[in-house]
Design an enzyme around this catalytic site. Structure first.
Site, PDB file in Angstrom:
ATOM      1  N   LYS A   1       0.847  -1.210   0.000  1.00  0.00           N
ATOM      2  CA  LYS A   1       0.000   0.000   0.000  1.00  0.00           C
ATOM      3  C   LYS A   1       0.869   1.241   0.000  1.00  0.00           C
ATOM      4  O   LYS A   1       2.031   1.228   0.444  1.00  0.00           O
ATOM      5  CB  LYS A   1      -0.946   0.007   1.202  1.00  0.00           C
ATOM      6  CG  LYS A   1      -0.275  -0.015   2.596  1.00  0.00           C
ATOM      7  CD  LYS A   1       0.132   1.331   3.138  1.00  0.00           C
ATOM      8  CE  LYS A   1       0.702   1.249   4.549  1.00  0.00           C
ATOM      9  NZ  LYS A   1       1.455   2.434   4.958  1.00  0.00           N
TER      10      LYS A   1
ATOM     11  N   ASP B   1      -2.822  -1.565   9.755  1.00  0.00           N
ATOM     12  CA  ASP B   1      -2.866  -1.474   8.292  1.00  0.00           C
ATOM     13  C   ASP B   1      -3.499  -2.707   7.648  1.00  0.00           C
ATOM     14  O   ASP B   1      -3.726  -2.715   6.428  1.00  0.00           O
ATOM     15  CB  ASP B   1      -1.440  -1.307   7.721  1.00  0.00           C
ATOM     16  CG  ASP B   1      -0.927   0.114   7.884  1.00  0.00           C
ATOM     17  OD1 ASP B   1      -1.757   1.042   7.956  1.00  0.00           O
ATOM     18  OD2 ASP B   1       0.302   0.290   7.936  1.00  0.00           O
TER      19      ASP B   1
HETATM   20  O1  C5P Z   1      -1.290  -1.525  14.767  1.00  0.00           O
HETATM   21  P1  C5P Z   1       0.166  -1.693  14.530  1.00  0.00           P
HETATM   22  O2  C5P Z   1       0.761  -2.767  15.417  1.00  0.00           O
HETATM   23  O3  C5P Z   1       0.531  -1.892  13.111  1.00  0.00           O
HETATM   24  O4  C5P Z   1       0.866  -0.333  14.964  1.00  0.00           O
HETATM   25  C1  C5P Z   1       2.254  -0.213  15.123  1.00  0.00           C
HETATM   26  C2  C5P Z   1       2.558   0.975  15.997  1.00  0.00           C
HETATM   27  O5  C5P Z   1       2.206   2.168  15.313  1.00  0.00           O
HETATM   28  C3  C5P Z   1       1.768   1.022  17.285  1.00  0.00           C
HETATM   29  O6  C5P Z   1       2.454   0.360  18.317  1.00  0.00           O
HETATM   30  C4  C5P Z   1       1.670   2.503  17.551  1.00  0.00           C
HETATM   31  O7  C5P Z   1       2.863   2.956  18.138  1.00  0.00           O
HETATM   32  C5  C5P Z   1       1.603   3.110  16.174  1.00  0.00           C
HETATM   33  N1  C5P Z   1       0.246   3.417  15.687  1.00  0.00           N
HETATM   34  C6  C5P Z   1      -0.464   4.450  16.275  1.00  0.00           C
HETATM   35  N2  C5P Z   1      -1.711   4.757  15.818  1.00  0.00           N
HETATM   36  C7  C5P Z   1      -2.243   4.089  14.775  1.00  0.00           C
HETATM   37  C8  C5P Z   1      -1.526   3.060  14.146  1.00  0.00           C
HETATM   38  C9  C5P Z   1      -0.281   2.745  14.627  1.00  0.00           C
HETATM   39  O8  C5P Z   1       0.014   5.086  17.237  1.00  0.00           O
HETATM   40  N3  C5P Z   1      -3.456   4.448  14.329  1.00  0.00           N
END
Ligand code: C5P
Length: 284
Positions: A11, A138
């Site tokens: 993406k 994502d």
């Molecule tokens: O959800 P995911 O594990 O992919 O997110 C990775 C990191 O990105 C999270 O630990 C957080 O620090 C940050 N994040 C965030 N807000 C979001 C998506 C991701 O703070 N909407």
């Protein structure tokens, strides 16, 4: 044993805005996202009768239950309430890791889609995207695909008109940026470089590639570019090669340019490939 195959598409964030920090520690986002043809190949054996395992052709990808693809299989079978009696996942990687291209999320989404199809599609697209949110922010978009507006943590998705046809030159610098560290930095800073999301939505509605390219904007980019001058340098080179617009994707460190002609995207790629890893891609 049955083997399933599924492409895992990367993406790009055409816009990325951070609206604030949420009580759960995540950030409220608003992002126009686009799925592209650059992909990993995911193969899943089910009913292997053996312990779960995961193999990849790249050293920097985890091969245990911390891999998002493995997590996705776990989430899927838990929701289905069925034991797959052994799962082996093989991932042929093309999408660079820690690039902001959603590589791990794409693999997870491919697992969800393949397992759902194999099970006779018990989950709708919406339900599958919701399962994806349990794996990572994502993953829902990677399940969803096309061109979409992602809000909330990234799991509230709205279909948008297709991105006009174009070519992407994607450049991966030789450094990576930590996503949580960049979000922390965003909390400390006053974000002044922010997208005009409505202008991007209008541009997509009008099918106006020039306007889309002119509205590429990632609020996280200046925070990453502070420590990494290569980000601005890559953008400048792509603009000199005729890019209609350029931006960093996600939390980086990959930077992409949009071109209306393949030759020009290829020329940018050839110019930059001496120093960086480059990819040519298109919309999917
Ligand atoms: O959800 P995911 O594990 O992919 O997110 C990775 C990191 O990105 C999270 O630990 C957080 O620090 C940050 N994040 C965030 N807000 C979001 C998506 C991701 O703070 N909407």
């Amino acid at each position: 044993m049955i083997t399933l195959q599924e492409p895992a598409y990367a993406k790009l964030n055409l816009t990325l805005d951070i609206l604030g920090k949420r009580p759960d520690g995540y950030h409220e986002l608003r992002s126009v996202m686009q799925q592209i043809a650059l992909c990993d190949e995911v193969e899943i054996d089910v009913e292997t009768g053996e312990d779960w395992s995961l193999e990849t052709d790249r050293d920097d990808v985890p091969t245990d239950s911390t891999n998002l693809a493995w997590k996705a299989a776990g989430v899927f079978y838990q929701a289905l309430g069925k034991d797959p009696q052994g799962v082996t996942i093989r991932i042929q990687k093309r999408i660079p890791s820690q690039a902001g291209l959603g590589g791990g999320s794409a693999d997870a989404a491919a697992v969800l889609k393949a397992l759902n199809r194999h099970a006779g599609s018990p989950f709708s697209r919406e339900e599958l995207a919701r399962l994806g949110a349990k794996v990572g922010s994502d993953v829902p978009f990677c399940v969803w695909g096309g061109t979409a507006l992602a809000e909330g943590r990234g799991e509230v998705l709205t279909d948008l008109p297709d991105m006009p046809q174009c070519f992407y030159c994607i450049v991966m610098p030789d450094f990576s940026v930590s996503t949580p560290a960049l979000f922390d930095k965003a909390d400390q800073a006053e974000l002044t470089y922010r997208p005009d999301t409505q202008a991007m939505l209008d541009a997509l509605k009008e099918g106006d590639l020039l306007k889309v390219a002119g509205n590429l904007c990632n609020a996280m980019e200046p925070l990453a570019a502070e420590d990494h001058p290569d980000i601005a340098a890559i953008r400048t080179i792509m603009e000199d090669c005729g890019a209609l617009g350029t931006a960093m994707t996600g939390s980086g460190s990959a930077v992409y340019g949009i071109f209306d002609a393949f030759d020009m995207a290829a020329m940018a790629s050839m110019t930059l490939m001496e120093k960086y890893q480059t990819f040519l891609s298109r919309n999917i």
